[in-house]
Enzyme design. Structure first.
Site, short mmCIF file in Angstrom:
data_model
loop_
_atom_site.label_atom_id
_atom_site.label_comp_id
_atom_site.label_asym_id
_atom_site.label_seq_id
_atom_site.Cartn_x
_atom_site.Cartn_y
_atom_site.Cartn_z
N GLU A 185 42.29 46.83 43.03
CA GLU A 185 42.17 45.39 42.79
C GLU A 185 43.17 44.60 43.62
O GLU A 185 42.86 43.52 44.12
CB GLU A 185 42.33 45.06 41.31
N TYR A 227 43.07 37.01 37.32
CA TYR A 227 41.91 37.83 37.70
C TYR A 227 42.23 39.33 37.53
O TYR A 227 41.49 40.07 36.88
CB TYR A 227 41.48 37.56 39.15
N ASP A 230 36.38 36.26 39.72
CA ASP A 230 36.74 36.15 41.14
C ASP A 230 35.72 35.25 41.83
O ASP A 230 34.91 34.60 41.17
CB ASP A 230 36.76 37.54 41.76
#
Length: 350
Positions: free
Chosen positions: A41, A124, A142
């Site tokens: 991520e 996020y 996102d």
DNA sequence: AAGACGTGGTT
DNA sequence: TAACCAAGTCT
């Protein structure tokens, strides 16, 4: 609520058949390790899957666990990150690994608020780790999810004013069962079907749920706010070699642009082009500086850089915080792409 | 709360 | 070529 549940059900059914194999994904029905979810991520922030994949594989092989990453030197991490961009991510990655090792016993906390408190983890990423690694009812939002939701609910408000509403609407879609798969499905949908330009509505599992599709405005959403244009900045780089052919490099300040990375010394970068004498006042040594023909161009997020290069050979190499390296050994240093261009340009002229 | 912060691929 | 785009965070 029923409508939202049906929507998520259709999405998950589609995901089960069209799920992409990605290096950081666990087999169907399994949870990926928090370390792998986190690493992927962070790398995927503002970065394409294609660009990330080889870096991810390399990092995982070199540092299989977060404890090993925490034990690495920052320079090693920056070196492995070179070329991926947004180097603050690498600095925070390293900082975060050490924080998790020191403060959480080497295991990521499961609580979103605790995740959010870690370096480099924002709203996020905290939600993505909670949903994907821990299967919590969390909603990572996102750019993909914003786009999918803006179309699904025909939200015409442009960012950033419309973002809170998009987050709220996205959360209404998250199911109690398989929230992690739902999160990944939303992102896959945005990445493969609900494309920024030319959405492939015919193949979309949510075609019948989509307000924008009904109104024929899918391709017009989300509305984007006008972007500012990029100024051009100029600089002069000094290609200084000693009599043994070694090249002078220096380390950039820890903070800011290309923080902690190595560079060929040079003038500051400014909008006005440099005159010869004022540029040479910034040179790392007194020498016969000859200009190398041509320029090096590089585009950053918020400005374009035009570099000229001046070369010289020094009789008395002075360290002065600098590092002398043979060009053949440059692979050992964390060089950003802009500096690799300078190196290529200067070596071609030699 | 806008602007800083990289890079490479596509249009 | 220039603009646009990609799984954001920090200040």
């Amino acid at each position: 609520m029923t409508r939202q549940r049906d929507t998520s059900g259709r999405l998950l059914r589609w995901y089960d058949h069209h799920r992409r194999e990605l290096p950081w994904r666990a087999p169907p029905g399994r949870r990926a390790e928090p370390y792998r979810v986190w690493l992927s991520e962070i790398m995927l922030q503002q970065t394409t899957v294609a660009a990330v994949a080889p870096y991810y594989r390399h990092f995982l092989k070199r540092w299989p666990t977060i404890r090993e990453l925490a034990a690495a030197e920052l320079d090693e991490v920056l070196h492995a990150w070179q070329g991926l961009g947004y180097y603050a991510r690498a600095r925070n990655l390293h900082k975060c690994a050490r924080a998790v090792s020191a403060e959480h016993g080497g295991r990521f906390p499961e609580d979103q608020a605790a995740l959010l408190a870690l370096p480099g983890i924002g709203p996020y990423t905290a939600a993505a780790i909670a949903a994907i690694a821990f299967d919590q009812v969390a909603t990572p939002v996102d750019g993909n999810v914003e786009r999918v939701v803006a179309r699904l609910f025909a939200v015409a408000e442009p960012a950033p004013a419309g973002k809170p509403e998009l987050r709220r609407l996205a959360a209404t879609l998250t199911p109690v069962r398989r929230p992690g798969d739902h999160a990944q499905a939303m992102m896959d949908l945005g990445a493969t079907i609900c494309l920024p330009r030319g959405p492939l509505c015919d193949g979309c599992p949510l075609h019948d749920d989509c307000q924008a599709q009904k109104q024929g405005i899918a391709a017009q959403l989300p509305r984007r706010s006008p972007k500012r244009q990029r100024p051009t900045r100029h600089g002069v780089a000094f290609w200084l070699r000693d009599r043994d052919g070694r090249l002078l490099l220096r380390r950039r300040p820890e903070e800011g642009l290309l923080g902690g990375m190595m560079e060929v010394p040079g003038t500051p970068w400014r909008e006005e082009p440099w005159g010869k004498d004022e540029a040479i006042a910034h040179a790392p040594a007194t020498a016969e500086w000859r200009e190398i023909a041509g320029t090096v161009s590089h585009v950053f997020t918020h400005f374009r850089l035009e570099l000229t290069v001046r070369a010289a050979v020094t009789e008395e190499p002075i360290g002065k915080g600098g590092i002398w390296a043979m060009p053949a050994e440059l692979g050992r240093y964390a060089l950003p792409t802009a500096m690799k261009k300078v190196v290529r340009h200067a070596l071609a002229a030699d």
